[in-house]
Design an enzyme around this catalytic site. Structure first.
Site, mmCIF file in Angstrom:
data_model
loop_
_atom_site.group_PDB
_atom_site.id
_atom_site.type_symbol
_atom_site.label_atom_id
_atom_site.label_comp_id
_atom_site.label_asym_id
_atom_site.label_seq_id
_atom_site.Cartn_x
_atom_site.Cartn_y
_atom_site.Cartn_z
ATOM 1 N N MET A 92 -9.511 1.110 -1.797
ATOM 2 C CA MET A 92 -9.664 1.296 -0.361
ATOM 3 C C MET A 92 -10.877 0.568 0.221
ATOM 4 O O MET A 92 -11.424 0.976 1.244
ATOM 5 C CB MET A 92 -9.698 2.794 -0.030
ATOM 6 C CG MET A 92 -8.434 3.541 -0.469
ATOM 7 S SD MET A 92 -6.866 2.813 0.098
ATOM 8 C CE MET A 92 -6.814 3.433 1.765
ATOM 9 N N LEU A 95 -11.716 -6.477 0.508
ATOM 10 C CA LEU A 95 -12.385 -7.452 -0.349
ATOM 11 C C LEU A 95 -12.655 -8.739 0.421
ATOM 12 O O LEU A 95 -11.838 -9.170 1.239
ATOM 13 C CB LEU A 95 -11.498 -7.756 -1.558
ATOM 14 C CG LEU A 95 -11.297 -6.587 -2.527
ATOM 15 C CD1 LEU A 95 -10.113 -6.855 -3.448
ATOM 16 C CD2 LEU A 95 -12.569 -6.334 -3.334
ATOM 17 N N HIS A 111 0.828 -1.149 -0.714
ATOM 18 C CA HIS A 111 0.532 -0.505 0.568
ATOM 19 C C HIS A 111 1.685 0.436 0.924
ATOM 20 O O HIS A 111 2.852 0.048 0.819
ATOM 21 C CB HIS A 111 0.339 -1.555 1.666
ATOM 22 C CG HIS A 111 -0.033 -0.966 2.991
ATOM 23 N ND1 HIS A 111 -1.159 -0.181 3.153
ATOM 24 C CD2 HIS A 111 0.566 -1.005 4.205
ATOM 25 C CE1 HIS A 111 -1.227 0.221 4.417
ATOM 26 N NE2 HIS A 111 -0.179 -0.261 5.067
HETATM 27 C C1 GAR Z 1 -1.317 4.866 -2.338
HETATM 28 O O1 GAR Z 1 -0.443 5.482 -1.430
HETATM 29 C C2 GAR Z 1 -1.519 3.414 -1.988
HETATM 30 O O2 GAR Z 1 -0.357 2.784 -1.552
HETATM 31 C C3 GAR Z 1 -2.545 3.527 -0.895
HETATM 32 O O3 GAR Z 1 -3.453 4.472 -1.409
HETATM 33 C C4 GAR Z 1 -2.728 5.439 -2.163
HETATM 34 C C5 GAR Z 1 -3.417 5.656 -3.502
HETATM 35 O O4 GAR Z 1 -2.785 6.686 -4.221
HETATM 36 N N1 GAR Z 1 -3.150 2.270 -0.572
HETATM 37 C C6 GAR Z 1 -3.441 1.916 0.686
HETATM 38 O O5 GAR Z 1 -3.312 2.667 1.624
HETATM 39 C C7 GAR Z 1 -3.950 0.500 0.864
HETATM 40 N N2 GAR Z 1 -4.115 0.234 2.235
HETATM 41 P P1 GAR Z 1 -3.102 6.872 -5.770
HETATM 42 O O6 GAR Z 1 -4.630 6.846 -5.927
HETATM 43 O O7 GAR Z 1 -2.529 8.201 -6.121
HETATM 44 O O8 GAR Z 1 -2.451 5.740 -6.511
#
Ligand code: GAR
Length: 201
Positions: A92, A95, A111
């Site tokens: 999150m 970069l 995403h």
């Molecule tokens: C996931 O839903 C991923 O797609 C999102 O963070 C979550 C992490 O879940 N990423 C974003 O929102 C990128 N903009 P996790 O730690 O359980 O894998």
């Protein structure tokens, strides 16, 4: 077949990291995770990595540190593991090119929304709210390459629609989106590894 080397960057729960580890364990993914790196020491994904015997690295950014400096140091850590691919699985932090430039065409981001929609944080919640307002009737998940500093933007490797139902609570939708991303991420990494193999053959 040589296993692909992965470094997985996380910031939180690590359920997608878990999906990758499970995919490796059950033979779906001909890969090895060389290291998991988190920008926060509280990320539960670090614990998942340790339980699986994978090096778990915490790299926090110091307040006064420039983003480029942090990213250059992060790149050195990741480079030391010589990954074929760097997977952003719930990473999150945006970069800069100081990191991205070190891994051309090798950074894959996940995403929880369709291309061009809800970039940044809380994508599922924002999609759910947009559905309540009648602005959308479905959302989805995408996996894409990271060519530059654009947020959740880049050549799409895979995308999948997730329907939203009228009776869905936010938690219902979150559950379905996460289920979808666990599947899509593993499938896409698998395809990408196989393509890399073909290119080397
Ligand atoms: C996931 O839903 C991923 O797609 C999102 O963070 C979550 C992490 O879940 N990423 C974003 O929102 C990128 N903009 P996790 O730690 O359980 O894998």
């Amino acid at each position: 077949m040589k296993k692909a080397s992965l470094v997985v960057l996380i910031s939180g729960n690590g359920s997608n990291l878990q999906a990758i580890m499970d995919g490796i364990h059950d033979g779906t993914l001909p890969a090895e995770i060389k290291a998991v790196v988190s920008n926060t020491k509280e990320a539960y994904g670090l614990e998942r990595a340790r339980l699986a015997g994978i090096p778990a690295v915490v790299k926090t950014k110091r307040k006064e540190q420039e983003r480029e400096q942090y990213d250059a140091e992060l790149a050195e850590i990741v480079k030391s593991h010589q990954p074929d691919f760097v997977i952003l699985a719930g990473w999150m932090r945006i970069l800069t090119m100081a990191f991205i430039g070190a891994f051309p065409y090798r950074i894959i981001n996940l995403h929880p929304a369709l291309p061009g929609t809800f970039p940044g944080v809380n994508a599922i919640e924002r999609a759910w709210q947009a559905y309540q307002k009648g602005e959308i009737n479905h959302t989805g998940v995408m996996v894409h390459l990271v060519p530059d500093e654009g947020v959740d933007l880049g050549p799409v490797l895979a995308q999948r629609i997730v329907e939203i139902n009228q009776q869905d609570s936010l938690e219902d939708l979150e559950r379905r989106v996460h289920q979808c991303e666990h599947e899509l991420l593993v499938e896409t990494i698998q395809k990408t590894i196989l393509q890399l193999e073909e290119n080397h053959a």
